[in-house]
Write an enzyme that holds these catalytic residues in place. Structure first.
Site, PDB file in Angstrom:
ATOM      1  N   THR A 114      20.852-101.685  87.057  1.00 10.49           N
ATOM      2  CA  THR A 114      19.507-101.956  87.569  1.00 10.49           C
ATOM      3  C   THR A 114      18.825-103.115  86.845  1.00 10.49           C
ATOM      4  O   THR A 114      17.646-103.369  87.085  1.00 10.49           O
ATOM      5  CB  THR A 114      18.609-100.709  87.484  1.00 10.49           C
ATOM      6  OG1 THR A 114      18.379-100.384  86.106  1.00 10.49           O
ATOM      7  CG2 THR A 114      19.253 -99.524  88.196  1.00 10.49           C
ATOM      8  N   THR A 115      19.541-103.788  85.975  1.00 11.47           N
ATOM      9  CA  THR A 115      19.043-104.991  85.311  1.00 11.47           C
ATOM     10  C   THR A 115      20.110-106.076  85.419  1.00 11.47           C
ATOM     11  O   THR A 115      21.291-105.777  85.634  1.00 11.47           O
ATOM     12  CB  THR A 115      18.727-104.737  83.825  1.00 11.47           C
ATOM     13  OG1 THR A 115      19.904-104.250  83.166  1.00 11.47           O
ATOM     14  CG2 THR A 115      17.604-103.719  83.669  1.00 11.47           C
TER      15      THR A 115
ATOM     16  N   HIS B 294      18.290 -93.071  81.764  1.00 11.49           N
ATOM     17  CA  HIS B 294      19.627 -93.429  82.233  1.00 11.49           C
ATOM     18  C   HIS B 294      20.641 -93.255  81.107  1.00 11.49           C
ATOM     19  O   HIS B 294      20.493 -93.864  80.045  1.00 11.49           O
ATOM     20  CB  HIS B 294      19.663 -94.880  82.723  1.00 11.49           C
ATOM     21  CG  HIS B 294      18.895 -95.105  83.973  1.00 11.49           C
ATOM     22  ND1 HIS B 294      18.597 -96.359  84.453  1.00 11.49           N
ATOM     23  CD2 HIS B 294      18.368 -94.230  84.873  1.00 11.49           C
ATOM     24  CE1 HIS B 294      17.904 -96.246  85.573  1.00 11.49           C
ATOM     25  NE2 HIS B 294      17.764 -94.963  85.846  1.00 11.49           N
TER      26      HIS B 294
ATOM     27  N   HIS C 106      12.985 -95.715  81.547  1.00  9.08           N
ATOM     28  CA  HIS C 106      12.244 -96.548  82.502  1.00  9.08           C
ATOM     29  C   HIS C 106      10.947 -95.840  82.872  1.00  9.08           C
ATOM     30  O   HIS C 106      10.927 -94.618  83.064  1.00  9.08           O
ATOM     31  CB  HIS C 106      13.056 -96.796  83.770  1.00  9.08           C
ATOM     32  CG  HIS C 106      14.245 -97.672  83.575  1.00  9.08           C
ATOM     33  ND1 HIS C 106      14.178 -99.050  83.559  1.00  9.08           N
ATOM     34  CD2 HIS C 106      15.556 -97.362  83.377  1.00  9.08           C
ATOM     35  CE1 HIS C 106      15.381 -99.552  83.367  1.00  9.08           C
ATOM     36  NE2 HIS C 106      16.243 -98.553  83.255  1.00  9.08           N
TER      37      HIS C 106
ATOM     38  N   HIS D 130      13.701-105.801  76.757  1.00 15.65           N
ATOM     39  CA  HIS D 130      13.387-105.283  78.082  1.00 15.65           C
ATOM     40  C   HIS D 130      13.285-103.764  78.090  1.00 15.65           C
ATOM     41  O   HIS D 130      12.786-103.187  79.050  1.00 15.65           O
ATOM     42  CB  HIS D 130      14.453-105.702  79.098  1.00 15.65           C
ATOM     43  CG  HIS D 130      14.622-107.181  79.206  1.00 15.65           C
ATOM     44  ND1 HIS D 130      15.725-107.841  78.710  1.00 15.65           N
ATOM     45  CD2 HIS D 130      13.816-108.139  79.717  1.00 15.65           C
ATOM     46  CE1 HIS D 130      15.598-109.141  78.939  1.00 15.65           C
ATOM     47  NE2 HIS D 130      14.446-109.343  79.549  1.00 15.65           N
TER      48      HIS D 130
ATOM     49  N   HIS E 277      18.707 -95.088  77.874  1.00 17.99           N
ATOM     50  CA  HIS E 277      17.458 -95.837  77.794  1.00 17.99           C
ATOM     51  C   HIS E 277      16.449 -95.280  78.796  1.00 17.99           C
ATOM     52  O   HIS E 277      16.781 -94.426  79.622  1.00 17.99           O
ATOM     53  CB  HIS E 277      17.714 -97.328  78.049  1.00 17.99           C
ATOM     54  CG  HIS E 277      18.370 -97.610  79.362  1.00 17.99           C
ATOM     55  ND1 HIS E 277      19.741 -97.705  79.509  1.00 17.99           N
ATOM     56  CD2 HIS E 277      17.859 -97.789  80.601  1.00 17.99           C
ATOM     57  CE1 HIS E 277      20.036 -97.945  80.776  1.00 17.99           C
ATOM     58  NE2 HIS E 277      18.904 -97.996  81.467  1.00 17.99           N
TER      59      HIS E 277
END
Length: 285
Positions: free
Chosen positions: A227-228, A157, A140, A107, A138
């Site tokens: 957020t996941t 993040h 986004h 992801h 990570h």
């Protein structure tokens, strides 16, 4: 070059820890809505664990994504910001040459924090502060947090935790501009498929400070969540008001990595914003 959000009015008035990222490929599978097949369940909170024998609602492992009242990300509305007073400080004590350990978890592209000499974040007041360890960071695209409804090309993040389970995520918004050398190291060494295997890149070190703005003292903070999935709440968010830059080629390179990852297959990995439900959004100028 660092740019401050003050120019956009912020002053006009930190993903999941590695143990969650490592389990991202475990059942039940999830994806971003635009990548789902027609007829598939689009809400993460509605995904059922078909392998579970637990009674309802325990077989909905991501239920908090749907029913949680303090979900992230959010839209930061300049009119709602409450200026934060006091002597709060946020200090990053990151190493300048961490071994690059990177994983494609199906992801996202995740850089693992070092374990031998951990990167640290200190937050609190001069008299009393807390110490957090950098677990991972990570990317986004586009940004998950928005400002007055507008997104940025990318967001980084930085996920921190304490031994007793408290979590702080620092969000860094990225605008298009100059090439970022540290980001390029991540992009050039990102595994092409979601094997969820952490790879240490021989001879390559990364300086996470190069992914932070020069001035990290000003931020927007609120109570939120991962957020996941599983979208766990109880996460303290600090979105820095100063930006960093990445080139258009770097942004496109990350989008291509996402699009070529079989479990994603689209050039975005950003969750939609969530309602505040009465939460305060504080500004530390």
């Amino acid at each position: 070059m660092n740019t401050k959000l003050k120019k956009l009015g912020w002053l006009g008035i930190l993903a999941a820890p590695s143990f969650l990222a490592a389990s991202a490929l475990a059942a039940p599978a999830w994806n971003y809505p635009d990548a789902l097949a027609p007829g598939a369940v689009s809400g993460w909170g509605q995904i059922v664990d078909s392998t579970s024998t637990a009674p309802v609602p325990l077989n909905y492992p991501y239920s908090e994504c749907g029913v949680g009242a303090h979900q992230s990300p959010i839209n930061v509305n300049s009119a709602d910001l409450v200026q934060r007073s006091g002597s709060d400080i946020i200090n990053f004590y990151y190493n300048t040459a961490d071994a690059l350990q990177v994983v494609n978890n199906g992801h996202n592209i995740v850089v693992e924090g070092p374990t031998t000499i951990p990167d640290k974040l200190y937050f609190g007041t001069v008299q009393s502060y807390d110490e957090y360890t950098l677990v991972q960071y990570h990317l986004h695209v586009p940004s998950e947090h928005t400002y007055n409804g507008a997104s940025y090309p990318m967001e980084i993040h930085f996920v921190h935790a304490t031994p007793d389970g408290r979590e702080v995520v620092v969000g860094v918004l990225v605008q298009e501009g100059a090439t970022n050398p540290e980001l390029q190291k991540i992009l050039d060494n990102a595994p092409p498929t979601g094997t969820n295997v952490i790879t240490t890149i021989p001879g390559v070190t990364i300086n996470p400070n190069g992914l932070l703005p020069a001035n990290t003292k000003s931020y927007v903070t609120y109570a939120g969540s991962l957020t996941t999935p599983p979208c766990s709440e109880g996460v303290n968010w600090y979105v820095l008001t100063n930006l960093i830059q990445a080139s258009s080629a770097q942004i496109a390179q990350f989008q291509a990595i996402l699009q070529n990852t079989p479990t994603i297959k689209l050039p975005t990995n950003a969750r939609n914003t969530n309602v505040l439900n009465g939460r305060l959004v504080n500004l530390k100028p």
